[in-house]
Design an enzyme around this catalytic site. Sequence first.
Site, PDB file in Angstrom:
ATOM      1  N   HIS A 169       0.836  -1.210   0.000  1.00  0.00           N
ATOM      2  CA  HIS A 169       0.000   0.000   0.000  1.00  0.00           C
ATOM      3  C   HIS A 169       0.866   1.254   0.000  1.00  0.00           C
ATOM      4  O   HIS A 169       1.757   1.412   0.843  1.00  0.00           O
ATOM      5  CB  HIS A 169      -0.925  -0.007   1.226  1.00  0.00           C
ATOM      6  CG  HIS A 169      -1.963  -1.070   1.141  1.00  0.00           C
ATOM      7  ND1 HIS A 169      -2.397  -1.778   2.232  1.00  0.00           N
ATOM      8  CD2 HIS A 169      -2.649  -1.543   0.068  1.00  0.00           C
ATOM      9  CE1 HIS A 169      -3.322  -2.652   1.839  1.00  0.00           C
ATOM     10  NE2 HIS A 169      -3.487  -2.534   0.530  1.00  0.00           N
ATOM     11  N   GLU A 172       1.883   3.647   3.061  1.00  0.00           N
ATOM     12  CA  GLU A 172       2.423   2.948   4.220  1.00  0.00           C
ATOM     13  C   GLU A 172       3.940   2.798   4.130  1.00  0.00           C
ATOM     14  O   GLU A 172       4.485   1.698   4.269  1.00  0.00           O
ATOM     15  CB  GLU A 172       1.704   1.590   4.351  1.00  0.00           C
ATOM     16  CG  GLU A 172       0.182   1.775   4.439  1.00  0.00           C
ATOM     17  CD  GLU A 172      -0.635   0.477   4.407  1.00  0.00           C
ATOM     18  OE1 GLU A 172      -0.044  -0.610   4.455  1.00  0.00           O
ATOM     19  OE2 GLU A 172      -1.870   0.586   4.353  1.00  0.00           O
ATOM     20  N   GLU A 379       0.778  -4.844  11.183  1.00  0.00           N
ATOM     21  CA  GLU A 379       0.308  -3.457  11.041  1.00  0.00           C
ATOM     22  C   GLU A 379       1.095  -2.625  12.036  1.00  0.00           C
ATOM     23  O   GLU A 379       0.858  -2.668  13.240  1.00  0.00           O
ATOM     24  CB  GLU A 379      -1.193  -3.377  11.335  1.00  0.00           C
ATOM     25  CG  GLU A 379      -2.058  -4.156  10.351  1.00  0.00           C
ATOM     26  CD  GLU A 379      -2.344  -3.398   9.053  1.00  0.00           C
ATOM     27  OE1 GLU A 379      -1.815  -2.281   8.877  1.00  0.00           O
ATOM     28  OE2 GLU A 379      -3.092  -3.936   8.217  1.00  0.00           O
TER      29      GLU A 379
HETATM   30  O1  0X9 Z   1      -6.830  -4.242   4.508  1.00  0.00           O
HETATM   31  C1  0X9 Z   1      -5.653  -4.546   4.335  1.00  0.00           C
HETATM   32  O2  0X9 Z   1      -5.193  -4.849   3.227  1.00  0.00           O
HETATM   33  C2  0X9 Z   1      -4.682  -4.561   5.525  1.00  0.00           C
HETATM   34  N1  0X9 Z   1      -4.886  -3.406   6.348  1.00  0.00           N
HETATM   35  S1  0X9 Z   1      -4.367  -1.939   5.780  1.00  0.00           S
HETATM   36  O3  0X9 Z   1      -4.852  -0.917   6.695  1.00  0.00           O
HETATM   37  N2  0X9 Z   1      -2.785  -1.899   5.822  1.00  0.00           N
HETATM   38  O4  0X9 Z   1      -4.821  -1.765   4.444  1.00  0.00           O
HETATM   39  C3  0X9 Z   1      -4.932  -5.830   6.307  1.00  0.00           C
HETATM   40  C4  0X9 Z   1      -4.572  -7.017   5.494  1.00  0.00           C
HETATM   41  C5  0X9 Z   1      -4.691  -8.311   6.206  1.00  0.00           C
HETATM   42  N3  0X9 Z   1      -4.217  -9.375   5.388  1.00  0.00           N
HETATM   43  C6  0X9 Z   1      -4.981  -9.966   4.425  1.00  0.00           C
HETATM   44  N4  0X9 Z   1      -6.205  -9.592   4.203  1.00  0.00           N
HETATM   45  N5  0X9 Z   1      -4.447 -10.952   3.755  1.00  0.00           N
HETATM   46 ZN    ZN Z   2      -1.744  -1.833   4.093  1.00  0.00          ZN
END
Ligand code: 0X9
Ligand code: ZN
Length: 543
Positions: A169, A172, A379
């Site tokens: 992302h 980040e 995270e």
């Molecule tokens: O939503 C996401 O992709 C992640 N959180 S973020 O705030 N960094 O965007 C969490 C991802 C958890 N992992 C998977 N869904 N595989």
């Molecule tokens: Zn993320």
Amino acid sequence: MKKLLLFFVGFFIVAALFGQDKVIIRLDKPLPEDVKYFSTNNYDIASVRPGEYLDLVVTAGEFQNLVSQGYNFRIYQTIAEMAANLQPEKGIPGYRTYAQALAELQKIENTYPDICKLYNIGETQGKQYYNAGNNNYVNYQHDIWALKVSDNVELDEDEPAIYYMGLHHAREPLSTEVTFYVLNHLLQNYGVDPEITEAINSKEIWFIPIVNPDGHRIVIEQINTDWRKNIRDNDGNGQITNGSYYYPDGVDLNRNYSWHWGEEGASSNPSEITYCGPEPFSEPELIGIRDLLAARHFVAGISYHTYSELVLWPYGYTSNAVAPDATALAALGTAMGNAIPKLGSGTYTPQPIWALYPASGGTDDYAYGKHGIFCYTIELATQFIPPASQVIQVCQDNLQAALILLNRVNKSTLTGHVTNSVTGEPVVAEVYIQGIDNTGLYREPYKSNEAFGTYYRMLPNGNYTITFSAFGYISQTFNNVNVNNLNQTILDAQLVPAQVITVTGTVTDADTGLPIENASLQIMGSPLEPVHTNAAGQYIIPE
Ligand code: 0X9
Ligand code: ZN
Ligand code: CA
């Protein structure tokens, strides 16, 4: 009437403060149904800590709207504040650019040529658009770089592999910093710290610090510090469409993996922040990762993200998902979480991904579901882009957990080689463990690898019944195999080739006794194509 007036006045104050700018708002002590509501309605969730807080990225108008609906949101951070953390005067080390990151990887390869090899594993959307003749993407000619760290680095040795990745992302960038910190720590301690020396010699450690270089540029150059996705030209206008409310361009790279792609927590609307792309693995940024995971023998990995101070593990694609390896995954995740101090007090919270919110098409579900890799999302921190003064702190705080993951395979692990008892050649066999593989949701059967016949099973301590099976061989079962945290348990299997015979016969209709033409026959488990009967109902299944 008075209420309505107040509402309008309130709205104008907020709008005047932030204009079309985004703002991160916080709901304290959210109820589970609040989290569910905002995650299923495609809100841009910045962070969730169940029971503690829920943060959303919204416009001033959306904020006002939610408040007028009775939600107790308050402003947590403006986008301007988030951007301010990127200013150079905020201090060193700050955040690497793509050019700095690449130069550093090249320098590392030159400094440690015996144990480091840099691979270009693919190009970005921006580079592909530019190469196809579109000059609007001239500043987006990026590649995805993977650094392998191991002794005999030129060889593909019979060693377990571990990965650390950053920046799926765009907003980040701390994830890149932590990835580099772990890398540099290992290199600086090679030949100094016996445990790290041993890890580098006996494993392959892979680092992919920037999975999404195009998006990374948009954030680091402060074109839009709120960007999350890559830059796929969804709206087809031949340029990056910089949205403020919607994001017409880009695919969420953490929704584009193929495991249960396009299901819960992913959007099929290209303008949404969690757009999963037109098809699984549509994005060039992920092709190299997919192929690397298939080619090498990964046992564990971490994909770093921001923010929330959490350690997450699969599955994430649906609520209440129990993985076959749930117990061992949770144990390692908890050990890592306990080892990472929060910026305040306490340590990172460990939990399965779905307990945050269901999110399909992520790295972890794919790496685990497809390859059985113990993969984690960490995270980091308490905001997307913490001030530079916090960067080094978060990096240091995360080191111990990275080392715990690196060394996990050294104990409470069943490992060995599966070979042909006649030729000694490696055999790709299913390694089936009672009480593990017959529990939880589907994951692909765990197999020994093609190159060496090696397998690794990281398990809770205990006694197990294990069956090795492969087509063309007689299956072998071992009972009461002890797995403990003193060391690895070695269990090799020499599979005896099954006798091969030709099967012939005739297929007839039970009622009329007449032959059946074109009936399809296949031996269960056989990798061979089915055979079909002829006009006389006859067939031959060759040996
Ligand atoms: O939503 C996401 O992709 C992640 N959180 S973020 O705030 N960094 O965007 C969490 C991802 C958890 N992992 C998977 N869904 N595989
Ligand atoms: Zn993320
Ligand atoms: Ca566009």
